[in-house]
Design a protein around this motif. Sequence first.
Motif, PDB file in Angstrom:
ATOM      1  N   ASP A 176       0.815  -1.226   0.000  1.00 18.15           N
ATOM      2  CA  ASP A 176       0.000   0.000   0.000  1.00 18.15           C
ATOM      3  C   ASP A 176       0.845   1.271   0.000  1.00 18.15           C
ATOM      4  N   GLY A 177       2.073   1.188   0.491  1.00 20.13           N
ATOM      5  CA  GLY A 177       2.945   2.353   0.539  1.00 20.13           C
ATOM      6  C   GLY A 177       3.425   2.833  -0.820  1.00 20.13           C
ATOM      7  N   TYR A 178       3.202   2.053  -1.864  1.00 20.41           N
ATOM      8  CA  TYR A 178       3.644   2.425  -3.209  1.00 20.41           C
ATOM      9  C   TYR A 178       2.557   3.147  -4.010  1.00 20.41           C
ATOM     10  N   VAL A 179       1.325   3.035  -3.560  1.00 18.87           N
ATOM     11  CA  VAL A 179       0.204   3.642  -4.287  1.00 18.87           C
ATOM     12  C   VAL A 179       0.379   5.154  -4.323  1.00 18.87           C
ATOM     13  N   GLY A 180       0.258   5.712  -5.524  1.00 16.05           N
ATOM     14  CA  GLY A 180       0.396   7.148  -5.731  1.00 16.05           C
ATOM     15  C   GLY A 180       1.776   7.579  -6.186  1.00 16.05           C
ATOM     16  N   LEU A 181       2.775   6.711  -6.032  1.00 15.99           N
ATOM     17  CA  LEU A 181       4.135   7.055  -6.460  1.00 15.99           C
ATOM     18  C   LEU A 181       4.268   6.970  -7.980  1.00 15.99           C
ATOM     19  N   GLU A 182       5.173   7.763  -8.534  1.00 17.00           N
ATOM     20  CA  GLU A 182       5.521   7.664  -9.948  1.00 17.00           C
ATOM     21  C   GLU A 182       6.156   6.302 -10.151  1.00 17.00           C
ATOM     22  N   ALA A 195       8.713   4.110  -7.723  1.00 22.20           N
ATOM     23  CA  ALA A 195       8.190   2.948  -7.002  1.00 22.20           C
ATOM     24  C   ALA A 195       9.010   1.698  -7.310  1.00 22.20           C
ATOM     25  N   GLU A 196       9.360   1.490  -8.577  1.00 23.08           N
ATOM     26  CA  GLU A 196      10.164   0.315  -8.953  1.00 23.08           C
ATOM     27  C   GLU A 196      11.536   0.360  -8.294  1.00 23.08           C
ATOM     28  N   ARG A 197      12.165   1.513  -8.308  1.00 20.38           N
ATOM     29  CA  ARG A 197      13.493   1.676  -7.704  1.00 20.38           C
ATOM     30  C   ARG A 197      13.422   1.417  -6.186  1.00 20.38           C
ATOM     31  N   LEU A 198      12.435   1.981  -5.531  1.00 17.37           N
ATOM     32  CA  LEU A 198      12.259   1.814  -4.093  1.00 17.37           C
ATOM     33  C   LEU A 198      11.994   0.353  -3.731  1.00 17.37           C
ATOM     34  N   ALA A 199      11.168  -0.320  -4.517  1.00 17.76           N
ATOM     35  CA  ALA A 199      10.854  -1.729  -4.255  1.00 17.76           C
ATOM     36  C   ALA A 199      12.107  -2.596  -4.351  1.00 17.76           C
ATOM     37  N   ARG A 200      12.934  -2.340  -5.343  1.00 21.37           N
ATOM     38  CA  ARG A 200      14.168  -3.123  -5.481  1.00 21.37           C
ATOM     39  C   ARG A 200      15.137  -2.825  -4.333  1.00 21.37           C
ATOM     40  N   GLU A 201      15.209  -1.569  -3.918  1.00 20.47           N
ATOM     41  CA  GLU A 201      16.062  -1.198  -2.782  1.00 20.47           C
ATOM     42  C   GLU A 201      15.600  -1.891  -1.502  1.00 20.47           C
ATOM     43  N   THR A 233      11.587  -9.339  -7.786  1.00 18.74           N
ATOM     44  CA  THR A 233      10.922  -9.070  -9.055  1.00 18.74           C
ATOM     45  C   THR A 233       9.894  -7.965  -8.834  1.00 18.74           C
ATOM     46  N   VAL A 234       9.922  -6.966  -9.709  1.00 18.51           N
ATOM     47  CA  VAL A 234       8.940  -5.881  -9.675  1.00 18.51           C
ATOM     48  C   VAL A 234       8.294  -5.839 -11.048  1.00 18.51           C
ATOM     49  N   ARG A 235       6.975  -5.946 -11.066  1.00 16.70           N
ATOM     50  CA  ARG A 235       6.259  -6.027 -12.348  1.00 16.70           C
ATOM     51  C   ARG A 235       5.237  -4.903 -12.417  1.00 16.70           C
ATOM     52  N   SER A 236       5.325  -4.089 -13.473  1.00 18.24           N
ATOM     53  CA  SER A 236       4.373  -3.004 -13.711  1.00 18.24           C
ATOM     54  C   SER A 236       3.422  -3.409 -14.821  1.00 18.24           C
ATOM     55  N   LEU A 237       2.140  -3.244 -14.562  1.00 19.65           N
ATOM     56  CA  LEU A 237       1.107  -3.708 -15.485  1.00 19.65           C
ATOM     57  C   LEU A 237       0.107  -2.600 -15.775  1.00 19.65           C
ATOM     58  N   ALA A 238      -0.391  -2.596 -16.993  1.00 23.77           N
ATOM     59  CA  ALA A 238      -1.474  -1.674 -17.352  1.00 23.77           C
ATOM     60  C   ALA A 238      -2.786  -2.207 -16.779  1.00 23.77           C
ATOM     61  N   PRO A 239      -3.752  -1.329 -16.501  1.00 19.79           N
ATOM     62  CA  PRO A 239      -5.046  -1.802 -16.000  1.00 19.79           C
ATOM     63  C   PRO A 239      -5.655  -2.829 -16.956  1.00 19.79           C
ATOM     64  N   GLY A 240      -6.179  -3.899 -16.402  1.00 22.98           N
ATOM     65  CA  GLY A 240      -6.836  -4.921 -17.208  1.00 22.98           C
ATOM     66  C   GLY A 240      -5.920  -5.918 -17.873  1.00 22.98           C
TER      67      GLY A 240
END
Length: 71
Positions: free
Chosen positions: A16-22, A26-32, A37-44
């Motif tokens: 939940d702490g990543y919601v709203g981040l660019e 968010a990807e950089r912070l998650a890896r840190e 694995t960090v996966r970015s997906l389009a809605p749907g």
Amino acid sequence: MAPNPTPPAEPQDSPDGYVGLEVAQAERLARERGWSTVRSLAPGTIITMEYRFGRLNFEVRQGRVARAWKG
């Protein structure tokens, strides 16, 4: 039969702490924070339902994280 290996500890981090981040931030912070694995997906986006230990998923709308979940 060989014993099942114990997976490494998953990051103690709330998605939940990543919601709203660019998304790039968010990807950089998650890896840190230790997500393997960090996966970015389009809605749907159609995705499989298997749980992947150490994976963090982002649903991205207009360049920002709209939703985040483990697995």
